[in-house]
Design an enzyme around this catalytic site. Structure first.
Site, PDB file in Angstrom:
ATOM      1  N   ARG A  46       0.837  -1.198   0.000  1.00 22.37           N
ATOM      2  CA  ARG A  46       0.000   0.000   0.000  1.00 22.37           C
ATOM      3  C   ARG A  46       0.877   1.255   0.000  1.00 22.37           C
ATOM      4  NH1 ARG A  46      -2.483  -0.495   4.600  1.00 22.37           N
ATOM      5  NH2 ARG A  46      -1.359   1.110   5.745  1.00 22.37           N
ATOM      6  N   TYR A  98     -15.531  19.404 -15.258  1.00 22.00           N
ATOM      7  CA  TYR A  98     -15.897  17.998 -15.431  1.00 22.00           C
ATOM      8  C   TYR A  98     -16.901  17.583 -14.359  1.00 22.00           C
ATOM      9  CZ  TYR A  98     -15.387  12.950 -14.718  1.00 22.00           C
ATOM     10  OH  TYR A  98     -15.638  11.620 -14.502  1.00 22.00           O
ATOM     11  N   ASP A 170      -5.653  20.222 -13.803  1.00 21.41           N
ATOM     12  CA  ASP A 170      -6.107  18.957 -14.371  1.00 21.41           C
ATOM     13  C   ASP A 170      -5.673  18.964 -15.838  1.00 21.41           C
ATOM     14  OD1 ASP A 170      -7.453  16.832 -15.536  1.00 21.41           O
ATOM     15  OD2 ASP A 170      -9.296  17.137 -14.398  1.00 21.41           O
ATOM     16  N   LYS A 195      -6.955   7.914 -19.148  1.00 23.66           N
ATOM     17  CA  LYS A 195      -7.175   8.481 -20.471  1.00 23.66           C
ATOM     18  C   LYS A 195      -5.915   8.386 -21.334  1.00 23.66           C
ATOM     19  CE  LYS A 195     -11.211   9.615 -18.675  1.00 23.66           C
ATOM     20  NZ  LYS A 195     -11.115   9.549 -17.215  1.00 23.66           N
TER      21      LYS A 195
END
Length: 378
Positions: A46, A98, A170, A195
């Site tokens: 983790r 967004y 972003d 993306k």
């Protein structure tokens, strides 16, 4: 080192024990320690994983950052950034945002006492007027999703620095191949690596890159404490995808330019939103701020109805009606009912997101086939 070379080699060395050119997939949850709390860099997956480290070094190299941290999704990356804030803190962001970001801000963090101002960030005076003593962060999205509006990263970063406000960009729509916000003064850059970085519609992932030590220490703490980390296989897939980032994006951009010109001259199309068109209000800013104009575009129909948009999208054969963007395949979507469905209709309409607006993520297919598909869909 030029970008095309960085996409292959940034932060990468052959694996130490085997000499493997591509980083192996370290599919493990824990690591042997020589003694309690004495280990060779990794103790629990983790907190860290060698495959993840290789990806983080690559993304940092592409963005020109000292470090990067990757997460299990783009919104997980956003969530980690927002957790740096405290009740009463104030965030300025765009009113053309967004839908997933809007939902996270208004439905998760507003109830915890974080205040948000949604303004037209193209207008610098609006941003300046929104600043209050408790403003801690400017969340910048450019080009915006789905109206492809541009925000002047350099100008906003200068305003923010004067007031000791952090700036996060972003950069999902552009990718580091087309735009590197840290070079323009931003403090951190965020990606939905699902993306363009991954590029093959087969992984969900997020990333943040920064040279700001305080930001990175906070993100490492969130990684360890909240645990929204990607698995090693996901990291490997994204790392492999980045190797062809420059080739994929450039082909998609070349296709998008042809499609945007076709749509702008079609009698059934009302407005085309694409920074590469001279008709785009911020075409000159795009030329200045980006290395090319991107592979995302949107357009509205003269018949401004959901029914007209749905009929058109159902007629396409190569363009796939689906969420997401940035893959090798061309996708088409309806923001008002899909990606931005969480935004109230009156808010969408106020910023110009019409019912007939259609968003296209242009892939790397043959441009003539894509144009033929749009022609027959009309």
């Amino acid at each position: 080192m030029k970008f095309n070379t960085k996409a292959i080699h940034a932060g990468q060395e052959p694996e130490e024990t085997s000499g493997a050119v591509m980083p192996p997939i370290f599919q493990t949850s824990t690591y042997k320690q020589e003694a309690p709390n004495k280990h060779k860099g990794y103790d629990y997956a983790r907190v860290g994983n060698p495959t993840r480290t290789a990806l983080e070094k690559m993304i940092a190299g592409l963005e020109g950052a000292n470090e990067a941290a990757v997460f299990s999704s783009g919104v997980a990356a956003m969530d980690a950034i927002m957790k740096m804030l405290r009740p009463g803190d104030h965030v300025i962001t765009t009113n053309d945002l967004y839908g997933g970001s809007y939902r996270l801000f208004t439905k998760v963090f507003e109830p915890y006492g974080i205040d948000f101002s949604f303004v037209d960030m193209r207008e610098l005076d609006e941003v300046k007027n929104a600043i209050i003593p408790k403003t801690r962060l400017m969340w910048i999205e450019t080009p915006t999703n789905p109206l492809l509006r541009l925000v002047d990263i350099k100008a906003l970063s200068e305003i923010a620095k004067e007031k000791e406000i952090l700036t996060v960009v972003d950069n999902t729509f552009a990718s580091p191949y087309l735009q590197r916000p840290l070079e323009l003064g931003a403090d951190a850059v965020m990606h939905s690596a699902t993306k363009y970085l991954g590029g093959h519609s087969d992984v969900i992932q997020g990333a943040v890159a920064s040279s700001n030590q305080e930001i990175m220490e906070n993100l490492r703490f969130q990684t360890k404490t909240s645990g929204a980390v990607p698995g090693p296989m996901d990291c490997y897939l994204t790392l492999r995808g980045i190797k062809t980032l420059h080739v994929r994006v450039q082909r998609s951009v070349d296709n998008a330019k042809k499609i945007a010109e076709f749509l702008e001259n079609h009698p059934k199309v009302d407005v085309v939103n694409y920074p590469g068109l001279k008709s785009h209000p911020q075409h000159e800013l795009a030329k200045k701020q980006m290395d090319d104009f991107g592979a995302m575009l949107s357009f509205s129909l003269k018949d401004d109805s959901i029914e007209a948009a749905e009929k058109f999208m159902q007629n396409t054969k190569i363009f796939t009606l689906a969420e997401s963007l940035g893959g090798v395949e061309s996708l088409i979507s309806h923001p008002a009912s899909m990606t931005h469905g969480s935004i109230p209709k009156e808010v969408r309409e106020k910023v110009g997101l019409k019912d007939s607006l259609i968003r296209i993520s242009v892939g790397i297919e043959d441009a003539d086939d894509l144009l033929d598909d749009l022609k027959q869909a009309f």
